[in-house]
Write an enzyme that holds these catalytic residues in place. Structure first.
Site, short mmCIF file in Angstrom:
data_model
loop_
_atom_site.label_atom_id
_atom_site.label_comp_id
_atom_site.label_asym_id
_atom_site.label_seq_id
_atom_site.Cartn_x
_atom_site.Cartn_y
_atom_site.Cartn_z
N GLY A 1 43.54 27.90 51.02
CA GLY A 1 43.37 29.29 50.61
C GLY A 1 44.59 30.15 50.86
N CYS B 1 21.68 26.07 25.81
CA CYS B 1 22.71 25.98 24.77
C CYS B 1 22.05 25.72 23.42
CB CYS B 1 23.69 24.86 25.10
SG CYS B 1 24.81 24.46 23.76
N CYS C 1 23.27 21.92 22.35
CA CYS C 1 22.90 20.70 23.07
C CYS C 1 21.69 20.89 23.99
CB CYS C 1 24.08 20.17 23.87
SG CYS C 1 24.40 21.13 25.36
N CYS D 1 27.42 26.15 24.93
CA CYS D 1 28.22 25.76 26.08
C CYS D 1 29.66 26.26 25.92
CB CYS D 1 28.31 24.23 26.18
SG CYS D 1 26.80 23.43 26.65
N CYS E 1 29.31 19.82 25.97
CA CYS E 1 28.37 20.02 24.87
C CYS E 1 28.38 18.79 23.94
CB CYS E 1 28.74 21.28 24.10
SG CYS E 1 27.39 21.95 23.14
ZN LIG Z 1 25.93 22.68 24.73
#
Ligand SMILES: [Zn+2]
Ligand SMILES: Nc1ncnc2c1ncn2[C@@H]1O[C@H](COP(=O)(O)OP(=O)(O)O)[C@@H](O)[C@H]1O
Ligand SMILES: [Mg+2]
Lengths: 258, 235, 299
Positions: C39, C248, C251, C273, C279
């Site tokens: 970090g 989505c 998909c 997506c 996807c």
């Molecule tokens: Zn998708």
């Protein structure tokens, strides 16, 4: 009377090259005591205040501070992390210009809440309630909590700066000309507020001012500075009513009534 | 009776640096003491140094030489050399002072002005206000005024607030600088009563009173300040 | 460099992965330091790259310094492999390093990304390289670099919560949705680059190494594998990721980050997506969302 001073200033000097900022200043500050540092501009008041508050490193000298746990620490030999922690928890610093002590772009509530968040407070509701409470204490209406200080008058900004500093319950507050930029009528209100808070909270304070009336109203003791030296030091009413040094007499005589 | 206050070989002068450093002698070789339950009145013409003596005793004026010993928390403190913190503690607990004029603080009500010395000693605010109310009633200050800041009060009203503030504590020594100057006969009598009560409680009082009647009524002894005048000695 | 290098390796044979070896070594040192101090922003001497700032020059330098001939590179921009930015960076590395490229998350050894973390959980050995525009999370309230560095050094992070406080005060909730600040390994507060906060939990205890490169600002920082990454919040306003009402449209995936796609000028739109590879992979495996099902029915 507690038996240990909160702050012990030992022969603090600050030189700017050849020029003297302040020279060989020593004093003790006790819990609950308010000390005024007076003198004309350029006399070394702010230099001294900045040295004591570790915002500036002196050329020589030391400052000892009694921590909350009773241990005594040399401020100039603390780690920076410790010192900064001290500054935002156990100390306050009120600047003459509120813009120097506030975050002008965030809300009043966030300004007051910042120190709480800095010490790990993670409950929004509690932070906000505390901020709101403090706004009331400094006579700012609660409904201004989400306004940025840019929208505030000079007096309100200064009161906000005070709230922002006091929210962590500091034991020592430094103030540099806290009423400096304000109209006379606004000054009176602020002074009164500061006086009340200092009394109620039992704060120790070091207040730099060129205004003897401010010193009279707020302080127990005062130090008169000239050319970097403390030339007179004593009980505030003694210094003002029976000034010993030529310069102090001049200062006192050049104002009508303090 | 126990001695509360001893003033010993005190000298006071003012050096006026703005006027070519001329030295203005005020009093020399001041010696006296005040016992518990006694009221001593300082006498002498105006300008002789009466107020200056009170101010030195209170730590408000510095002294050139000598000692001002008060019995404070069971030990002896020399006001002439004590540090500011000690002087403040003596003022808070032992030594009270009623000046001629009230120094007003903006926005603080008369009641709170009177109650403040008690609060400063740790008394809870409500209790302190009750004591303040009792005193203000006794001094006949109209109740409508209690909640107002005294800045706009008449001289006599301010004076009564000032007296109440000075008398509210159980300080063992009280210094009074013409507390009755602007009071009417009725309130002067109240103050006389209040002084008598203080004496009864064993308080040592030292005061300046111009009013003959008041002086007669309160003074156990009159101390002529003329005897301490350096001018007289020179003459 | 040997003269027998086959000519079809072209630029890759000149300076592998564009940067000279000295520069790569310098950047690798910065990366190692960054990994050692999770970090923490390590300064590095950022080089001019043959693309403008804002095109991921920081990420490109990091990738160039760690990539080897056997690596398989994937580049995404907002989750997609086929935007101009992703395509040109991929092409750049094909040219200067002659490496294999892929769009499949699982196949990649190095994934350079702008603004997304793939939906497919990353695995050990993979490296995710982020392109970072502004690395300093404290800057919005404290513009002084000297001061922000000190604040990091002393772990003074109250200011981060001031910003979140402001958000709640003005919006009733923490409205920040991307570049949402995190605390790494319980120590440094870090800006995760402008990824949606939806992806923040993926950074936590990830199996992969995560490297962040800021070209213009000359900073590199890192999250080593299996490192704790906590999104800042308040007890009474806990960190939450975005939720989507529908899966989505293509998909049918749920619990993935969706982009809005405008279908026509009559207000028709769908949510799909943002991770295009994810996807496609799902569709290849027979998953179908509402929109796809409708199309198939129409055919
Ligand atoms: Zn998708
Ligand atoms: N603060 C002071 N500075 C200079 N001279 C003073 C001060 N206070 C009193 N004096 C002088 O000291 C002398 C005594 O004054 P004061 O004590 O007020 O007398 P009294 O109370 O007996 O009238 C006067 O000459 C007065 O002008
Ligand atoms: Mg007099």
């Amino acid at each position: 009377m507690t038996d240990a001073p909160l702050l012990k200033v030992n022969a603090v000097s600050k030189f700017y090259g050849q020029r003297i900022g302040c020279k060989e200043v020593s004093f003790d500050l006790w819990p609950g005591e308010v000390l005024a540092i007076v003198g004309e501009s350029g006399s070394g008041k702010t230099t001294l205040l900045n040295c004591i508050s570790t915002r500036l490193l002196p050329t020589t000298g030391s400052v000892e501070y009694t921590m909350r746990d009773g241990s005594v620490r040399d401020l100039y030999h603390m780690s920076e992390a410790e010192r900064r922690f001290l500054m935002r928890t156990d100390w306050g610093f009120v600047h003459q210009n509120p813009a120097d002590g506030l975050r002008m772009t965030v809300s009043a509530g966030a300004n007051v809440g910042e120190r709480l968040m800095a010490v790990g407070n993670r409950h929004y509701g509690n932070i906000r309630a505390t901020a709101s409470d403090w706004l009331t204490r400094v006579e700012i209406s609660k409904d201004r909590i989400d306004d940025a200080p840019r929208a505030f008058s000079g007096g309100m900004r200064q009161r906000l700066q005070i709230a922002r500093n006091l929210v962590t319950g500091p034991r020592l507050v430094f103030m540099d000309e806290p009423t400096g930029g304000l109209d006379v009528s606004v000054q009176a209100r602020l002074l009164d507020l500061v006086r009340g808070l200092v009394n109620d909270l039992g704060l120790s304070a070091i207040i730099v001012t060129h205004d003897l009336a401010v010193a009279r109203l707020l302080s127990h003791r005062m130090m008169v500075m000239k050319d970097g030296h403390v030339i007179e030091h004593g009980l505030t009413d003694r210094v003002l009513d029976d000034p010993r040094e030529p310069y102090t007499q001049l200062l006192v005589s050049s104002i009508l009534q303090v | 009776m126990a001695t509360s206050l001893v003033v010993s070989e005190v000298f006071k002068s003012f050096t006026m640096h703005l006027r070519d450093g001329i030295k203005l002698p005020v009093v020399k070789d001041v010696n006296f003491s005040v016992a518990s339950g006694e009221c001593i009145v300082l006498g002498g013409p105006s300008g002789i140094g009466k107020s200056s003596i009170l101010k030195m005793l209170y730590g408000n004026y510095a002294v050139d030489a000598g000692q001002i010993l008060v019995s404070h928390h069971g030990r002896i403190v020399d006001i002439a050399t004590a540090d500011p913190r000690t002087v403040l503690d003596v003022r808070r607990h032992t030594l009270g002072y009623v000046s001629q004029f009230l120094r007003t603080v903006p926005r603080v009500s008369a009641l709170d002005v009177v109650a403040e010395p008690l609060v400063a000693r740790g008394v809870v605010a409500e209790e302190a206000r009750q004591s303040a109310s009792a005193l203000l009633s006794q001094l006949n200050l109209p109740k409508e005024l209690w909640g107002l800041p005294p800045a706009t009060f008449s001289g006599g009203e301010q004076q009564r607030v000032n007296i109440a503030r000075g008398f509210i504590t159980d300080h063992s020594i009280l210094l009074l600088d013409e507390p009755t100057a602007s009071l009417d006969a009725r309130n002067r009598r109240v103050v006389v009563e209040m002084i008598a009560e203080k004496k009864q409680k064993g308080v040592a009082l030292l005061g300046i009173f111009h009013d003959e009647e008041v002086r007669e009524a309160v003074a156990g002894r009159i101390l002529d300040v003329m005897q301490f005048s350096p001018r007289k000695a020179a003459a | 460099m040997s003269p027998e290098v086959p000519s079809d390796q072209g630029l890759a044979a000149y300076n592998f992965a564009y940067l000279d070896e000295q520069t790569k070594r310098m950047i690798r040192r910065a990366i190692l330091k960054a990994i050692a101090i999770p970090g923490y922003q390590v300064p590095f001497a950022s080089r001019e790259m043959p693309m403008p700032y804002g095109w991921g020059t920081g990420g490109v330098q990091v990738t160039a310094s760690i990539i080897g001939p056997d690596d398989v590179l994937k580049v995404i921009d907002q989750g997609a492999d086929d935007t101009t930015n992703a395509v040109s960076i991929r092409a750049f590395f094909q040219k200067v390093a002659n490496v294999a490229v892929t769009t499949h998350t699982k196949e990649a050894t190095i994934i350079q990304t702008r603004h997304r973390i793939p939906e497919q959980a990353l695995s050990e050995g993979q490296v995710l390289v982020y392109q970072v525009p502004i690395p300093e999370p404290l800057r919005f309230l404290e513009p002084r670099e000297t001061e922000t560095r000190k604040m990091h050094a002393l772990e003074e992070y109250g200011l981060m919560h001031v910003k979140l406080y402001e958000d709640i005060a003005h919006n009733g909730r923490i409205s920040k949705t991307y570049a949402y600040p995190v605390k790494v390994a319980g120590r440094y507060v870090m800006d995760p680059s402008p990824t949606p906060k939806f992806d923040n939990p993926k950074m936590h205890m990830s199996d992969a190494l995560q490297l962040f490169g800021a070209g213009r600002e000359k900073r590199i920082y890192a999250i080593p594998p299996y490192t704790e990454v906590v999104s800042l919040d308040f007890e009474d306003h806990p960190f939450e990721i975005q939720r989507f009402d529908k899966p989505c449209a293509l998909c049918g995936a749920e619990n993935v980050y969706l982009d809005e796609v405008i279908l026509d000028d009559k207000g028709g739109r769908m949510f799909v997506c943002s991770d295009t590879d994810h996807c496609e992979d799902r569709r290849e495996h027979g998953h179908a969302g509402e929109m796809l099902a409708r199309q198939e029915a129409a055919e």
